[in-house]
Design an enzyme around this catalytic site. Sequence first.
Site, short mmCIF file in Angstrom:
data_model
loop_
_atom_site.label_atom_id
_atom_site.label_comp_id
_atom_site.label_asym_id
_atom_site.label_seq_id
_atom_site.Cartn_x
_atom_site.Cartn_y
_atom_site.Cartn_z
N LYS A 24 46.01 28.98 -38.46
CA LYS A 24 45.57 27.75 -37.80
C LYS A 24 46.78 26.86 -37.57
O LYS A 24 47.25 26.17 -38.46
CB LYS A 24 44.51 27.06 -38.64
CG LYS A 24 43.25 27.90 -38.66
CD LYS A 24 42.15 27.35 -39.50
CE LYS A 24 40.95 28.28 -39.35
NZ LYS A 24 40.26 28.58 -40.58
N TRP A 53 44.12 28.62 -32.90
CA TRP A 53 44.13 29.83 -33.72
C TRP A 53 45.08 30.89 -33.18
O TRP A 53 45.10 31.16 -31.99
CB TRP A 53 42.71 30.43 -33.81
CG TRP A 53 41.78 29.62 -34.66
CD1 TRP A 53 42.02 28.41 -35.23
CD2 TRP A 53 40.45 29.98 -35.04
NE1 TRP A 53 40.92 27.99 -35.93
CE2 TRP A 53 39.94 28.93 -35.84
CE3 TRP A 53 39.64 31.09 -34.78
CZ2 TRP A 53 38.65 28.96 -36.37
CZ3 TRP A 53 38.36 31.11 -35.31
CH2 TRP A 53 37.88 30.06 -36.11
N GLU A 57 28.72 46.21 -45.44
CA GLU A 57 27.44 45.53 -45.25
C GLU A 57 26.66 46.06 -44.05
O GLU A 57 25.51 45.68 -43.83
CB GLU A 57 27.68 44.02 -45.07
CG GLU A 57 28.13 43.30 -46.32
CD GLU A 57 29.64 43.32 -46.54
OE1 GLU A 57 30.32 44.19 -45.96
OE2 GLU A 57 30.14 42.45 -47.28
N THR A 83 31.74 46.36 -51.96
CA THR A 83 32.88 45.95 -51.12
C THR A 83 34.09 45.84 -52.04
O THR A 83 33.92 45.65 -53.25
CB THR A 83 32.62 44.58 -50.47
OG1 THR A 83 32.49 43.62 -51.51
CG2 THR A 83 31.37 44.58 -49.63
#
Length: 539
Positions: A438, A443, A330, A185
């Site tokens: 936030k 959110w 992944e 990654t």
Amino acid sequence: MLGNMQDGHLLISGLIEHAETYHTDSQIISRTVEGPIHRYTLKDAANRSRKLANALDKLGLKQGDVVGTLAWNTFRHFELYFGVSGIGCVVNTINPRLFPEQLTYIINHAENQYLFVDLSFVGLLESISHSLETVKGIIILTDKEHMPETTLQNVMCYEELIADESEEYHWPNFDENTASTLCYTSGTTGNPKGVLYSHRSTILHTWIVSSGNVAKISSSSVILPVVPMFHVNAWGIPYATAMFGAKLVLPGPLLDGASIFELIDQEKPDLLMGVPTVWLGLLQYLNETNQTLESVKTALVGGAAAPRAMIQEFEEKHNVFLMHGWGMTEMSPLGTATARTAEMDIMDVESRYDLQQRQGKTFYGVEMIITDDAGKELPKDGEAFGRLLVRGPTVVERYFKSNESALDKNGWFDTGDVAKIHPEGAMEIVDRSKDVIKSGGEWISSIDLENAAVGHPSVAEACVIGVLHKKWDERPLLLVVKVEDQDLSKEEMLVFLEDKVAKWWLPDDVIFVTELPHTATGKLLKTDLRDQYKEHLIK
Ligand code: ADP
């Protein structure tokens, strides 16, 4: 009671054997690093993969050894995908756009024995060669005529390495759970983490990516993957090409709009694949030169959210369906895609774009849920959003060389994304969990704001970050790169956004910048920007 069927292993060598027997004449066209366009068939690729396998044996490579590549999408890289994994070694595709320290880390961490390197990256490798601990030799992916002067030690020429080898090679049989490929990654924070795929997970993923609700790959497909073979296996396309005998068009090192269009014009792909930034370049070039895409039917776009304006432009100017895909290293990498449905064909176009903006449904083999921070599953009602967890045979169990599982006690992998799942099953990314803003306990999605902002004709690129705020903890700040020669004020930008997002989402400020930083895989790099602008609203 067990079934009575045969127990053959799913191996990558089986793909290339199948390809040469049943898709002998399917073509692979590459723009080479040396310049000219190279053409050959899957049969030629298979022959040369076997010559390579013989050469790898002579270098003394044994099953389980790791061999690295620093290479563009070309026919030689394609041969490495099959030759290296075919003999039971692991091919570690390395992203040359990473920082030199990250490259060094990966090459040493993976314990690469040999590196196969394109001419473009010889200088890069020279700059880090003193810190490489396990590399015994470097093979430059070119012919004798183009071999460069280099300070690298133990250098070989790819074409010379395989030239005198036999085309006969008996691919070994081994357990399908054997490691085949290693991708890291990009690690925007900390060291990159390795994901070690197996032959089995690779073959299962190949079936998924090729299937009817995803890329629909067959021997009539002509595919142009701009998504690099050095990042998550070009979404599995090299394997799918061998499995189904598609024609493959590989763009080599030139990824600008003009060069990509030249290949499209000559080779007539019906399927394009890549990240949004690449298509921004192509669409801009087509606008400037007043040209349209004729052969292309579908553009599979993923790696970052495809803006609505892009979905619209592909459809309305070029008659191309933008299939949105989502995934991650992944997950091999594909996790979802927005398949075109019969209902989509008859619904009004704006409602269809709404569906295309979602990242789409997952497929058999991948399970997906959303949870709150306490781990409680949230409803799939299109309203609730939370951490996106996934599970399945193409999903990582642990990172390479880690002693700990990357899964929770129920076997779920936390993707680090925040998402909704709609009642009909389509997933919609709200944000990365680290990028979501936030504000006063609620959110705000930075992705939604960015997508709305790029809908303005004067905006070339937009980035939203959360910055400190005295009352609300965090508030959104919008950074905009303007289209060249266009005027746009902060007030105009905010008025444009007013009817596109909730009022309390509107950015507290707009800053115009000349460029935005990107990660090695083309995503906006927000960490540095957050540091730089952290105190912008409290100064
Ligand atoms: P990296 O670039 O970090 O090596 P990946 O390519 O594995 O890694 O990145 C995966 C991440 O990219 C996902 O977790 C998600 O945040 C983002 N991503 C991928 N596809 C999309 C998409 N279609 N829309 C929004 N975000 C996406």
